[in-house]
Design an enzyme around this catalytic site. Structure first.
Site, PDB file in Angstrom:
ATOM      1  N   TRP A 158      -5.723   3.298  12.395  1.00  0.00           N
ATOM      2  CA  TRP A 158      -4.462   3.889  11.944  1.00  0.00           C
ATOM      3  C   TRP A 158      -3.954   4.965  12.908  1.00  0.00           C
ATOM      4  CZ3 TRP A 158      -3.300   0.476   8.542  1.00  0.00           C
ATOM      5  CH2 TRP A 158      -4.278  -0.034   7.696  1.00  0.00           C
ATOM      6  N   ILE A 159      -4.011   4.665  14.203  1.00  0.00           N
ATOM      7  CA  ILE A 159      -3.640   5.649  15.206  1.00  0.00           C
ATOM      8  C   ILE A 159      -2.150   5.535  15.538  1.00  0.00           C
ATOM      9  CG2 ILE A 159      -4.112   6.539  17.508  1.00  0.00           C
ATOM     10  CD1 ILE A 159      -6.407   6.785  15.367  1.00  0.00           C
ATOM     11  N   ARG A 269      32.111   5.315  -4.493  1.00  0.00           N
ATOM     12  CA  ARG A 269      32.038   4.152  -5.381  1.00  0.00           C
ATOM     13  C   ARG A 269      32.693   4.486  -6.722  1.00  0.00           C
ATOM     14  NH1 ARG A 269      31.459  -1.350  -6.123  1.00  0.00           N
ATOM     15  NH2 ARG A 269      30.101  -1.807  -7.903  1.00  0.00           N
ATOM     16  N   GLY A 341      22.458  -2.537  -7.004  1.00  0.00           N
ATOM     17  CA  GLY A 341      22.082  -3.739  -6.267  1.00  0.00           C
ATOM     18  C   GLY A 341      22.181  -3.560  -4.765  1.00  0.00           C
ATOM     19  N   GLU A 364      -2.356  11.771   6.754  1.00  0.00           N
ATOM     20  CA  GLU A 364      -2.738  13.191   6.828  1.00  0.00           C
ATOM     21  C   GLU A 364      -3.486  13.614   5.562  1.00  0.00           C
ATOM     22  OE1 GLU A 364      -2.722  14.522   9.484  1.00  0.00           O
ATOM     23  OE2 GLU A 364      -0.922  14.148  10.669  1.00  0.00           O
ATOM     24  N   THR A 366      -4.722  11.527   1.834  1.00  0.00           N
ATOM     25  CA  THR A 366      -3.990  11.023   0.668  1.00  0.00           C
ATOM     26  C   THR A 366      -3.690  12.166  -0.298  1.00  0.00           C
ATOM     27  OG1 THR A 366      -5.970  10.601  -0.654  1.00  0.00           O
ATOM     28  CG2 THR A 366      -5.251   8.841   0.847  1.00  0.00           C
TER      29      THR A 366
END
Length: 393
Positions: A158-159, A269, A341, A364, A366
């Protein structure tokens, strides 16, 4: 709707304005295509480096920006509001420089730190392993002394920047002592035997390369060991406190970007003859999003100020990382809901924000690990520190 900031100096104001300008002109036009095509934006990092934004929290005497973390983290926020992959990369680069800056000898710092901070080089930080993500004491990568150097063998998982970095800060085991058996090494990317696997196929942050880095008889001179033998975990944990603040700031910036897009959409909107922001049910969702962003920012900057004043901030960094990244997940999910949507389609960026927010709760440390750190600090808490903060004029 950029964040409103109270900054301590005209220099800090100029720095934030420069970051916003670069983010708007250099990052925003590229982000959608780069993320969709999973392209690593190496030239963007060079642009930020030439502007001095890759080395902000480090001393000017070595080529850094000499900025307090309170300012550096707000720069990260501004970048993350536009392009989270790049902001994560800036944070990781800063973390990869930390061991040398904080624990290197004066000779090591003078020789290598100006190049690391100069803007052309990009760093990677190698601590995690496939079986030892949240438990770095269980790492198996080894560094065996051989004459005037070490030979490293193992794999780091995971680097960030794996395969693209110019240098790697690598933690490797030099003895079997669980707590004091790990050492730190600064390894150039072109060292024979340092090999990056193809990048992981990820849910989000697809513009950021994440790969396993393999070490196959990598020979490192002893002078590239940072700190003493066995000091590696202490170096790693000290750096992670700062790295967590970096990710907290990225989480805040990501949430701010999602909020800004949702508000713009809600103003434009219309349903039932009026903008949807005028409907109380949706307006309250936006209000909760704004409160989450503001509270995460305040928590993160409060922890940074402790560190800037030389006070302990490990627990506060864990709280900031927990609050900011959990809030980012909630805010980006709500942004998708605001767009309905459309929010679920790739025609609008909020679905990407939501995918990117998820990993903030994972790397970093969990957020379950953050809760463990916080609870342990409460168990051992004695009394608070009191210090008067100097007034800036």
């Amino acid at each position: 709707m950029p964040a409103t900031r109270t900054l301590p100096s005209p220099e800090a104001v100029d720095l934030i304005e420069l970051t916003r300008e670069l983010a708007g002109k250099e990052l925003a036009p590229r982000v959608a295509e780069a993320e969709a095509e999973e392209q690593f934006p190496r030239e963007v990092f060079r642009t930020l480096g030439r502007a001095g934004l890759l080395s902000l929290p480090y001393p000017e005497e070595y080529g850094g920006g000499g900025q307090p973390y309170e300012i550096y983290l707000q720069v990260l926020e501004e970048i993350a509001a536009v392009w989270s992959s790049v902001a994560v990369g800036v944070s990781v680069h800063a973390l990869s420089c930390y061991a040398l800056a904080a624990f290197g000898t004066e000779e090591q710092k003078k020789e290598w730190l100006p190049d690391l901070l100069g803007g052309e080089l990009l760093g990677a930080y190698c601590l995690s392993e496939a079986h030892a993500g949240s438990d770095p004491g269980a790492m198996r990568t080894r560094a065996v002394r051989d004459g005037d150097g070490y030979v490293l063998n193992g794999a780091k998982a995971w680097i960030t920047h794996g395969g693209h970095a110019d240098f790697y800060t690598i933690m490797a085991r030099t003895s079997d002592d669980r707590s004091h058996g790990v050492s730190c090494f600064l390894v150039p990317a072109d060292t024979p035997g340092l090999i990056a696997d193809p990048p992981e196929r990820k849910m989000g942050l697809t513009g950021s390369a994440t790969a396993t880095v393999r070490l196959e008889n990598v020979r490192v001179p002893a002078r590239r060991r940072i700190g003493e033998e066995g000091q590696g975990l202490a170096i790693a944990f000290a750096g992670l406190d700062r790295g967590r603040l970096g990710i907290a700031a990225v989480g805040v910036g990501l949430a701010q970007g999602a909020l800004d897009h949702a508000v713009r959409y809600a103003r434009e909107r219309e349903t039932f003859g009026r903008p949807i922001i005028d409907h109380q049910g949706l307006a309250f969702v936006l209000a909760d999003m704004a409160a989450a962003v503001q509270s995460a920012r305040a928590t993160t900057l409060a922890a940074a100020r402790l560190g800037d004043q030389g006070l302990p901030f490990g627990s506060e960094a864990a709280i900031a990382k927990l609050v900011a990244t959990d809030n980012a997940m909630k805010v980006t999910t709500d942004a998708v809901q605001v767009l309905g949507g459309y929010g679920y389609t790739r025609d609008f960026p909020v679905e990407r924000y939501m995918r990117e927010a998820k990993v903030m709760q994972i790397f970093e440390g969990t957020n379950q690990i953050q809760r463990l750190i916080i609870s342990r600090a409460l168990k051992n808490h004695d009394r608070g520190h009191l210090r008067v903060r100097k007034q800036e004029h």
